[in-house]
Design an enzyme around this catalytic site. Structure first.
Site, PDB file in Angstrom:
ATOM      1  N   TYR A 113     -13.139  82.832  49.424  1.00 21.65           N
ATOM      2  CA  TYR A 113     -11.789  82.629  48.909  1.00 21.65           C
ATOM      3  C   TYR A 113     -11.658  83.210  47.499  1.00 21.65           C
ATOM      4  CZ  TYR A 113      -7.354  80.155  48.165  1.00 21.65           C
ATOM      5  OH  TYR A 113      -6.033  79.836  47.926  1.00 21.65           O
ATOM      6  N   SER A 129      -4.099  82.872  43.464  1.00 20.50           N
ATOM      7  CA  SER A 129      -4.542  81.488  43.275  1.00 20.50           C
ATOM      8  C   SER A 129      -5.163  81.402  41.900  1.00 20.50           C
ATOM      9  CB  SER A 129      -5.591  81.115  44.332  1.00 20.50           C
ATOM     10  OG  SER A 129      -6.273  79.919  43.999  1.00 20.50           O
TER      11      SER A 129
END
Length: 260
Positions: free
Chosen positions: A155, A142
């Site tokens: 995350y 990401s």
């Protein structure tokens, strides 16, 4: 070159994973599908792929929080299809909350699914790749594997970890015909993001499209989301012979987010 090879894609029943599965299947690549579906639903999806693309398929809904479940999943996949040539670690979950009140179980689950599961699948795939002197490991990281955002501690930790894991695997496998790379997308247009957009539209009393624009441009200069298929096509390129010299890279697809 790729027809007849076997790809295992975690989290491939929706979003990026499903789009990637279609892109690879179009090239005659056999598939191990995985995701949050019942066995009945998963078998139906696998059959749909097998009939549409004339490939071999397998479905498993292994719990990626559990190392023993992953081991059984990988053993089943390798026994059924012979090897794993292409590994795409795509499965991931999210929870947003400040560090001070972040739930321990949410932290543990995100680290397990978004990071530790990739370590386990890589470890099980490497013997076959080394024996065949060919392998492609592609981790869907990401933009948050490169930069941080508030309320995303688990995350960001997991995605930064994926980038680091990718680099180590690339170094260890550089002379064995195996590449390892991490793709780092920014905003991707998947159904999972629609609730967030709807909340912004409701709060600001604006249209869905205006809210989508506001969400994207708050961080990303390119004022549009990626289509999930674009990531699948990048995965396919990384599997190709043209990309054999690309390894150990964290490759942004982030609309210049990290250029700022």
């Amino acid at each position: 070159m790729l027809s007849g090879k076997v790809a295992l894609i975690t989290g491939s029943t929706s979003g990026i994973g499903l789009a990637t599965a279609h892109v690879l299947a179009e090239q005659g690549i056999n598939l191990v599908l995985h995701g949050l579906m019942s066995d009945v639903e998963g078998q139906a999806l696998a059959l749909e792929f097998a009939e549409r693309y004339q490939i071999k398929t397998l479905f498993d809904n292994a719990d990626l929080r559990d190392a023993d479940c992953i081991a059984r999943f990988m053993d089943r996949a390798i026994t059924s299809l012979g090897t794993i040539d292409i590994l795409v670690n795509n499965a991931g979950i999210q929870h947003t909350e400040g560090v001070g009140s972040f739930p321990l179980q949410k932290w543990n689950d995100i680290i397990a699914i978004n990071l530790s599961s990739a370590f386990h699948t890589i470890q099980h795939s490497l013997p076959g790749m080394r024996e065949n002197r060919w392998g492609r490991i592609i981790n869907i990281a990401s933009v948050h594997g490169l930069v941080a955002s508030i309320n995303k501690s688990a995350y960001c930790a997991a995605k930064h970890g994926i980038v680091g894991l990718t680099k180590v695997v690339a170094l260890e496998c550089a002379e064995q015909g195996i590449t390892a790379n991490a793709i780092c997308p920014g905003w991707v247009d998947t159904p999972l993001i629609n609730n967030q957009i709807s909340d912004i539209a409701s709060k600001n009393q604006t249209s869905f499209e205006d809210a989508k624009y506001q969400l994207v441009t708050a961080k990303q200069p390119l004022p549009e989301m990626l289509d999930a298929r674009q990531i699948g096509e990048f995965v396919l390129f990384l599997c190709s012979d043209s990309a054999r010299g690309i390894t150990g890279s964290a490759l942004p697809m982030d609309g210049a987010w990290t250029s700022q």
